[in-house]
Design a protein around this motif. Structure first.
Motif, mmCIF file in Angstrom:
data_model
loop_
_atom_site.group_PDB
_atom_site.id
_atom_site.type_symbol
_atom_site.label_atom_id
_atom_site.label_comp_id
_atom_site.label_asym_id
_atom_site.label_seq_id
_atom_site.Cartn_x
_atom_site.Cartn_y
_atom_site.Cartn_z
ATOM 1 N N MET A 36 0.846 -1.189 0.000
ATOM 2 C CA MET A 36 0.000 0.000 0.000
ATOM 3 C C MET A 36 0.876 1.232 0.000
ATOM 4 O O MET A 36 1.780 1.356 0.824
ATOM 5 C CB MET A 36 -0.895 0.006 1.235
ATOM 6 N N ASP B 127 1.665 -1.538 10.916
ATOM 7 C CA ASP B 127 1.883 -0.106 10.752
ATOM 8 C C ASP B 127 0.783 0.626 11.502
ATOM 9 O O ASP B 127 -0.343 0.129 11.599
ATOM 10 C CB ASP B 127 1.802 0.303 9.269
ATOM 11 N N GLU C 214 0.621 6.194 7.118
ATOM 12 C CA GLU C 214 1.657 5.639 8.000
ATOM 13 C C GLU C 214 2.428 6.686 8.805
ATOM 14 O O GLU C 214 3.067 7.570 8.260
ATOM 15 C CB GLU C 214 2.656 4.821 7.149
#
Ligand SMILES: [Mg+2]
Ligand SMILES: [Mg+2]
Lengths: 430, 430
Positions: free
Chosen positions: B300, B344, B353
């Protein structure tokens, strides 16, 4: 997470309680039908004893477990005057997470070998004690800074210019440009005072110095302060208050760790403001009277500073250095243009310089002139010179070498022992 | 030192008192026979008014003093409902330290120009507010770490190996060797847990990433924790407690600074443990259901994370990532070898993040195999592999990107505004 308690939490008054401990095998010996394992964790050590009659399985396992194995041990707390701390664990359970047959560090290891296996050496309680003292010193510094109204800032490491002279710069390729590693955050802190007035930072600083002295590292931690509206005498007061607070709090909170390294605490206890202040001129007189061959105008190195420290039983200042031996950014003394408004703080017992500080040159024309005198190009300091064009203010600051103050407090023979993974001209690994 | 008081210390109840203030001219206007100077210092701003009848000399000087001049102003405190803060200073004395005829930053300055003159931009109260929030966040983190028993350590920046992949390493000549700038302190913190168990560090980290996203800097401040005896689920609890403490304390202590940047405080107030936890598998399902083209096994990026954050009104975890998109040091999931025990933490409102964490591979053979699979040479990780040979323990850790959490809290459009002197592929100056 294991529901363990720490070695240092086990107290004689817990007699009869069942506890679980986790750590590493620090010492082991077998006496008749018993195996003694001294267990180590981050808090300290504790003696555990395995007897065959209590658990044959645990006893047999303990017997086969090597030094520095990772283990989880369970048992009953028992008071024992002969055991360190007055307690031991009557253990009936041991889980070996990883058994170690041979640990490379033995009693007679040389300093060079210990540095080669620094990643393993770090687990020694004596090394952990240094790291705890360092952390506590820095924590104390932050407490003082917070209560005295200083703002923490985070200046860059990748920079375009020198602060302390181009000869000791580490250089690197930065995409299509050339960057250097910061020698000091000072110039950036000077920019920050226009918004925040009193600022500090704690950063790694870098010096590509080949000199192998006991007080040099190529990478060290640098505590730097900078304040608007302060002159040299103001910032010296800040220095002595800050250092005193750091030393006194660390004495309170890390007494046992400090005593692992020094028996005589006199100079530490003496570290209270005001510190003695002598001029550079007086320092030269003292040195000459003691037979040191030094003339006015010469810089003092580690050797000269060591002799000077014999005169003091606490940290002290030397102020009023000749201009030509100090950095370009220091303010000329209006009463004697041969000198700058600079002061170093020296630690006693031979340690010497732990802080370098000064009032900064706040006049644009004088600063340009100083840059030219040093053979540098004002073009390289354009943004820094801007700070003297747009609302310049009198200001002062200083930098404290963290590993140096740790080395003094713990009486270490080299600053390299005061950092996790020391970097010197010959050492970059581990 | 000037016996001044700060702008923010002047209160309506001080009516009639004489005060001395020092700072910079923030705004100036002339109305009939009066000159209004809004004075700025590190604490805030205050209005001062100069009238000819009070002091002709001061009035004339004030009239000629330009924006961003450094000044010392004296006068009498007077309540005034129309003035900001409900007070103004009836000034009868002004000392101009340096007059500024023209200050380069004007209202319509572009972001690129502001970065070009960052050394001057730093004095803007809005920039100072960011720096104060950052300092307070970090101070709060340290409070939590101290009370939860973590030891601060100071790992090296100059290193010999990669943590996060060789492609983004800055390389430099280190005497006769080659050194790299640290991408993460993690490997060194892993060494430190064998002596101190629970450790943390705050260091600059470096990534030679050419990617110009709003969340990348080549140099950023990295808060990293590592703990022995903790698994992934333990360290996730540490993360949410730490981040919640940081956010709540900063909300309490820097409310006015935060409100300069965001009106809606909902997501900050919501930042209390436990945070929502979704698996990578669930994240892929959510993304696919929202029409994002992504398959199981793909990483991602910022775009995917942004879509995912629409589902949450507080920070949240994504755990259980596919092994091949994560770093070599992460522990394989024993229940599904395609995955690693990694999580994360993503900030809401599109930020994504802010923390990357994992349980670490503690098995020697598995770690060697992972290093080989990544096409790296186990020789380069010899000391790191040693940590799995001599009393290896289960352990976990994480790294928090300081500028990223600041950017989220202050709703900044780019992490570069969250640091004193940002470094990006095209920017190394000032
Ligand atoms: Mg010196
Ligand atoms: Mg990611």
């Amino acid at each position: 997470m294991i529901d363990k308690i720490y070695c240092a939490q086990v107290k004689p008054e817990m007699e009869g309680q069942r506890v679980k401990l986790a750590g590493w095998v620090y010492r082991k010996r077998e006496i008749k039908d018993k195996v003694f394992i001294v267990l180590r964790d981050s808090s300290g050590i504790i003696q555990t004893v395995f007897k065959e009659e209590l658990s044959k399985e645990a006893y047999e396992t303990a017997k086969k477990t090597g030094i520095e194995s990772s283990v989880i041990i369970e048992g009953i707390v028992k008071q024992d005057k002969r055991a360190p701390g007055g307690v031991e664990i009557q253990a009936d359970k041991i889980e070996v997470i990883q058994n170690v047959e041979f640990f490379p560090i033995t009693k007679d290891a040389s300093p060079e070998f210990l540095l080669d296996v620094r990643h393993l050496h770090l687990r020694s309680p004596k090394v952990a004690a240094i790291m705890k003292v360092k952390a506590t010193l820095i924590q104390a510094a932050r407490e003082w800074l917070l209560q005295d109204g200083w703002y923490e800032v985070f200046p860059p490491i990748l920079v375009t210019g020198a602060v302390e002279g181009g000869a000791t710069l580490f250089k690197l390729k930065y995409f299509d440009k050339t960057a250097y590693l910061s020698q000091s955050a000072q110039l950036y802190l000077e920019a920050a005072i226009f918004g925040l007035e009193k600022v500090w930072s704690l950063t790694p600083s870098f010096r590509a110095e080949k000199s192998r002295t006991r007080r040099h590292l190529t990478e060290f931690w640098h505590l730097e302060l900078e304040a608007a509206w302060m002159d040299l005498w103001d910032i010296m007061k800040v220095e002595e208050e800050l250092v005193s607070y750091m030393v006194q709090r660390t004495l309170e909170r890390r007494r046992s760790e400090i005593e692992m390294y020094r028996k005589d605490l006199t100079t530490l206890k003496n570290t209270e403001p005001p510190f003695p202040r002598i001029s550079y001129d007086e320092a030269i007189d003292i040195l000459q009277s003691k037979g040191v061959s030094i003339e006015w105008g010469e810089d003092m190195g580690a050797d000269e500073e060591r002799v000077l420290t014999e005169e003091f039983d606490r940290p002290f200042f030397v102020y009023g250095y000749p201009k030509h031996i100090k950095a370009f950014y220091m303010k000329e003394d209006p009463s004697d243009p041969r000198k700058v408004l600079a002061a170093d703080m020296l630690a006693p017992e031979g340690y010497g310089e732990i802080i370098g500080g000064s009032q900064r040159e706040d006049d644009y024309d004088k600063l340009v002139q100083r840059i030219l005198e040093e053979g540098m190009d004002p073009k390289d300091y354009e943004w820094y010179l801007d700070l003297r064009k747009y609302g310049s203010v009198p200001h002062s600051g200083f930098g404290l070498g963290v590993e140096r103050i740790v080395a003094w407090i713990l009486n270490l023979d080299h600053v390299r022992w005061a950092t996790l993974f020391p970097r010197t001209p010959t050492r970059l690994y581990p």
